[in-house]
Design an enzyme around this catalytic site. Structure first.
Site: not given
Ligand code: ACM
Length: 517
Positions: A192, A246, A310
């Site tokens: 991440d 991410h 995201e």
């Molecule tokens: C998420 O909550 N980033 C999938």
């Protein structure tokens, strides 16, 4: 062997005058019979062909508390039988008969035997689950007949080891706790913005740089051993490598993978959605494929998760190279690069014989060959299922365990904005009744998510996971719909969690960082 059913079981809390054992998840069919079976120093295990690993698992689990040798013996009274003819039990079901003279556990496939072993553990007194020797205790099981088949094949838990590293010893213990509840997927969120935890031979800086601020990285050998440990318990470890968003930890290690190669970024120390995403040049696609090839070497799971959620497109809009890429590919504008990127990497996984899995945020944002993990809204899962995709239900309002489990002031700091209590988790509906059958049939199952922005210790992680994972297990395996019965069974099951040392009280030290979802 009674025919297995997959609908809600009819098992009541009592059968005759005796209380039925408080099993979690609830078995499909359970009938009590008179008497008990006693395990003692003379008890042997008769394991038919292919049942030896289940025998070893039973011995491994029972040795610390009971000290019983439970040797393999041709006349053993605990009989474990793998019979491929038992097709009605599916890939994971089992039949169990505990009589006063013998125990017979049968399954058509190895996973069924492994799940049956967990039922045997739960039928014993809770002290049998403890790591503390209790020599001389009376190790008895009530006589029962059980036929047990899961409702869904995907019963998972996601653990975020990127936001905060969690030691591999904890991961092994967590796998054991999942298996006890017949949860069969550990989804490991390995990368991440804040960390990169899996070594990749061609890109050593991923873990050298990306492993730094929040705690460390695993070795390949540790991850391979974890995969084997999980397989021995009927649990599949599904890796997740996030892309194209991410990825700030990767960009800190290798700036040329970004949209402004001359820029130096650090591994992110904030929480939330980061604007920095991968570039879309060929070198980046090569990087992703190389990383995934290493991942595939370690993780044999059919599904491989490549994140996808995201992912702001701001940097692509600002980048002449990204705009040119979108134009050359004839896909409209930079906002379409997300689907294009996922498609390219998904194709690589398909070529390698794997099934790509990603987070969906609209139901139509992933290539249609992907399995879709829905985290926001049930309607997204329905949209994906209607496109023909398999879906996994992971709605944040009922399966995100980083939210506090109660509004109590004593809860440790967690994700703000909501409470996800036990009842909410139990009420998760993997295949909503109002969906048409064709869409409902595409639901693989459900899973809980343990994001770790607030979680720095194994103790805290376990506190958040249990007993909410018990509720998820009951819903995923047994179909839910029996809150009263579940609550009563959980009351007894808490003694098992206690024997295992799962904390029932909030941890004493917790971080104070906050983010918003
Ligand atoms: C998420 O909550 N980033 C999938």
């Amino acid at each position: 062997m009674p025919a297995p059913r997959t609908g809600p079981p009819r098992t009541g809390p009592r059968t005759g005058s005796r209380t039925a054992p408080a099993l979690i998840p609830r078995p499909t069919q359970l009938t009590m019979t008179a008497g008990e079976f006693v395990l003692d120093g003379r008890t042997g295990i008769r394991a038919g062909r292919g049942a030896e690993p289940a025998a070893a698992l039973l011995r491994t689990h029972l040795a610390p508390a009971t000290g019983l040798p439970l040797p393999l013996a041709p006349d053993g009274r605990v009989v474990l039988a793998l019979d491929p003819q038992l097709t009605g039990l599916g890939a994971e079901g089992y039949g169990l008969t505990v009589g006063t003279d013998a125990v017979l556990l049968r399954a058509g496939r190895p996973a069924g035997l492994l799940h049956g072993i967990q039922t045997l553990r739960q039928l014993l007194p809770p002290a049998a689950l403890s790591g503390t020797p209790a020599p001389g205790a009376h190790w008895s099981l009530p006589c029962v007949q059980i036929t047990d088949v899961p409702r869904f094949p995907w019963r998972g838990a996601m653990l975020d080891v990127a936001r905060h590293f969690l030691p591999v010893a904890f991961l092994r213990r967590f796998v054991d706790l999942l298996a006890l509840h017949k949860l069969n997927v550990l989804h490991l969120h390995l990368t991440d913005d804040q960390g990169w935890r899996m070594p990749v031979a061609a890109y050593p800086r991923l873990t050298e740089v990306g492993g730094l601020p929040h705690g460390g990285a695993y070795t390949r050998a540790e991850l391979a051993a974890l995969v084997a440990h999980a397989a021995d318990r009927g649990v599949t470890v599904v890796p997740e490598i996030e892309m194209p968003g991410h990825v700030r930890a990767a960009l800190a290690a290798y700036p040329h993978l970004g949209n402004r190669p001359s820029r130096r970024l650090d591994v992110w120390r904030q929480w939330g959605v980061c604007e920095n995403v991968l570039g879309v040049h060929d070198e980046v696609l090569d990087f992703c494929r190389t990383v995934l090839d290493d991942v595939l070497d370690v993780f044999p799971s059919r599904h491989v998760h490549i994140g996808g959620e995201e992912c702001p497109t701001t940097e692509w809009h600002a980048s002449p190279a990204a705009r040119l890429r979108a134009e050359q590919e004839g896909i409209g504008g930079p906002e379409a690069l997300h689907g294009w990127f996922m498609g390219r990497i998904g194709a690589h996984l398909h070529e390698r014989g794997r099934q790509p899995l990603g987070w969906t945020e609209t139901g139509v944002d992933l290539p249609s060959s992907f399995t879709a993990m829905m985290w926001r809204d049930e309607a997204h899962a329905l949209a994906a299922a209607r496109r023909g995709q398999h879906v996994i239900m992971a709605p944040y309002r009922s399966t995100y365990l980083d939210y506090p489990q109660s509004a109590d002031a004593g809860e440790p700091p967690g994700q703000p904005g909501a409470v996800v209590d036990l009842r909410a988790v139990y009420a998760t509906e993997p295949a909503p009744a109002h969906w048409e059958a064709e869409a409902a049939d595409r639901v693989l199952g459900t899973q809980a998510q343990l994001w770790t922005e607030y979680v720095t210790t194994a103790e805290h992680a376990e506190y958040l996971a249990f007993p909410r994972l018990c509720a998820l297990a009951d819903t995923a395996w047994s179909g839910g719909g029996d809150w009263t019965g579940f609550s009563a069974r959980l009351h007894h099951h808490r003694a098992r969690l206690g024997a295992l040392g799962v904390p029932s009280r909030p941890p004493t030290t917790t971080p104070s960082e906050r983010k918003s979802r």
